[in-house]
Design a protein around this motif. Sequence first.
Motif, short mmCIF file in Angstrom:
data_model
loop_
_atom_site.label_atom_id
_atom_site.label_comp_id
_atom_site.label_asym_id
_atom_site.label_seq_id
_atom_site.Cartn_x
_atom_site.Cartn_y
_atom_site.Cartn_z
N TYR A 26 32.00 -74.68 7.13
CA TYR A 26 31.19 -76.00 7.25
C TYR A 26 30.11 -76.27 6.03
N TRP A 65 39.64 -77.61 13.54
CA TRP A 65 38.59 -76.35 13.22
C TRP A 65 39.09 -75.54 14.31
N PHE A 101 35.99 -77.86 7.82
CA PHE A 101 35.72 -77.51 9.33
C PHE A 101 36.84 -76.46 9.55
N GLN A 104 35.90 -73.03 10.61
CA GLN A 104 34.35 -73.10 11.43
C GLN A 104 34.99 -73.03 12.82
N PHE A 106 33.49 -73.92 16.55
CA PHE A 106 32.82 -74.87 17.24
C PHE A 106 33.01 -74.85 18.80
N VAL A 112 31.76 -81.18 17.55
CA VAL A 112 32.56 -81.62 16.22
C VAL A 112 32.04 -83.12 15.97
N GLN A 113 32.26 -83.86 17.04
CA GLN A 113 32.12 -85.19 16.85
C GLN A 113 30.61 -85.68 16.53
N THR A 115 28.62 -83.71 15.20
CA THR A 115 28.27 -83.01 13.79
C THR A 115 28.66 -83.87 12.75
#
Length: 283
Positions: A26, A65, A101, A104, A106, A112-113, A115
Motif C-alpha cells: 500500500y 489484495w 494493494f 497488502q 486487508f 479496501v473500499q 481506503t
Amino acid sequence: MNPEAESAHGAESSPLGRPVAYRDTYAPELLFPIDRQLKRSELGLRADALPFVGEDLWNAYELSWLDPRGKPVVALGQFRVPASTPRLVESKSLKLYLNSFNQQRFPSVDVVQETIARDLSAAAGGAVAVDIVPLLQRPRRAAAYPDGFCLDALEIAVDTYQPEPAFLRAAGGGAEVRETLYSHLLKSNCLVTGQPDWGMLVVRYRGQAIEREGLLRYIVSFRGHNEFHEQCVERVFCDVLARCRPAELSVWARYTRRGGLDINPFRATHAGLHGGEEIEVRQ
C-alpha cells in the motif's frame, strides 16, 4: 507525492512516460493529481462558473489484495469522480496505486473500499464514490450501443486532424429536435506520451438540429490532438454549446480500456440530464 497536498502539478511532472518501480504494498503517495483548471483556462472556463455538471466514471479491472490469511482477493472497482473536483488523477499513477494493494493484507472488502475512497477523494479534492465487488459475486459492466443515430456511415472528406470548432453548426429556424448522435471514430492522444486513446463519443441534445456531417468532421478532427480524456470531453462540450447553442446538452465518451482501466467522462448542462446509469449505456 502526498495525495492530501493542496497543490497539484501539471502533466509534465507526472509518472507518464517514465520508468517507475512497481510497488506491491500500500502506497497512497503514488497518486498524482493534476489541476483541472490548467486546461479549463484554455477554454475560457472559470472554476466558479462551469457551464456543466458531470463526473468521470472509472472502471478498474485489475484490482487485488490479500485477505487476513494471505489469500488473494480479486475484484472489479468503479470510481466516480465529480467534474466539480479541482483535480483529476493521472491514470498511470492510479494504476500504480492500485497495484500497491497486491501484497497488502486487508481485513475486509469494506476496508479496501473505504481506503480507496479516502485516498482518491484526497487526491481529487472532493468526495469520490467507490464501489468494489469481488469477482466471486460476478459483477458486470454492461456496455451496449446507444439508442440513437451513428454518424460513422456518413460520406465525408476529411483533412483536418486538430480540433476545429468551425465544423459545428446548427440548422437555423427549424423545429426543435431531441436526439442522440454518436460515433466510434473518436481518437485522441495522451497529453504526455502521445499514445493513442480510442473511444465512442455520444452527443445528446435538445435544440436546433445539429448538422451531422459537420459534427462527424469535428469528432475526427481530434485524431491528432493531445489531451487527457476528461479534457477532450470538456472541449467537445464547450464547442458544441458555443457553436450550436442547444437548450440541453450532454456529452460523454466511453474510452477503451488501457492498463486495466477505462475512463468515461460525462458532462451535461444540468443535473439529472442523463445520469450515471446512462454512462453505462445499459439496455
